[in-house]
Write a protein that holds these residues in place. Sequence first.
Motif: not given
Length: 305
Positions: A206-219, A221-234
């Motif tokens: 999910g993103i806010d009006l500025q395009g900032t990621i506010t939540f994400c699911n494990p899939s 995170v994995a598909l984009l090659g990251y380890d943790r949701p915290e790597d994407l949030l914000g």
Amino acid sequence: MTTEDGTETATAEISRLKGRLRKLAEEKASLQLVIRLVEHLNPLPGLEDMIQSMLKTIVETIGGTNIRLYYWIDGSLHVMDWFGKNKVLADIDDPMVAEVIARHEFIEHSIASETALLQGEIAPSAWTWAFPLLVGADLVGVIKLENLHLGGAVLRDTLPIFFSHAALILSNESRNRSRQKAVAALAESQKQHKLLLDSTGEGIFGIDLQGTITFCNPSAVALLGYDRPEDLLGRNSHQVTGHAELDGSRHPAETCQVLRSLRFGEKIHVDDEVFHRTDGQPFPVEYRSHPVIRDGETVGAVVSF
């Protein structure tokens, strides 16, 4: 004035003063009784414990038997007795209580001497009380008490002090119960929501009006090659996903279809672009971006890929 007239006047005055003293003594006794009721009313944590403590305090201080409290929680009618037995009623099962609910007034009925718990000269009269518990104009409950050997007229001026106090405590505990139920329901809903997000194979964020990621699911995170949701949030979603055409040419933010759904409140479906993993590796995606609408205004978007 004759001596006889003076004696009669003095006798009348003495009688008036004695009556006044008796009334003052009754008022003092009534006030002390109410003060004792308020002092012993222990607002225990937990609705049922609080109600049982209230009913016990009333019976031990005023007397009577078969005390019951009718009250409402989230629109449901409950009744609880001295022994802590609590049940939900479809309708009022007592005509006297129904009358109190309709009138919002204290009602007192005398009991036939042959049916009273105590009989004879020791207790020649008995009454049944039904008293509304009011917070302002709102009725929060009704207390019914039987076999009282104390008329309501004696306490009519002072008893409302206690019952107003009891009504406030009941109202507060009822609101606490409603809040607890609402919080529990919300927590359960959030738990189910998270379970669904975590269980799907699709990447979702999910993103806010500025395009900032506010939540994400494990899939996601994995598909984009990251380890943790915290790597994407914000982080900015356009920068994280690295939108590009199939030929590898990068999209500027101005032409990003995900951000378009934010700007115009449109549902977007794209099947000819690529995202980039965190290591720079591209992968073809089909994604959808749906705007999140609140009160008629777009407040964000949900992207699935």
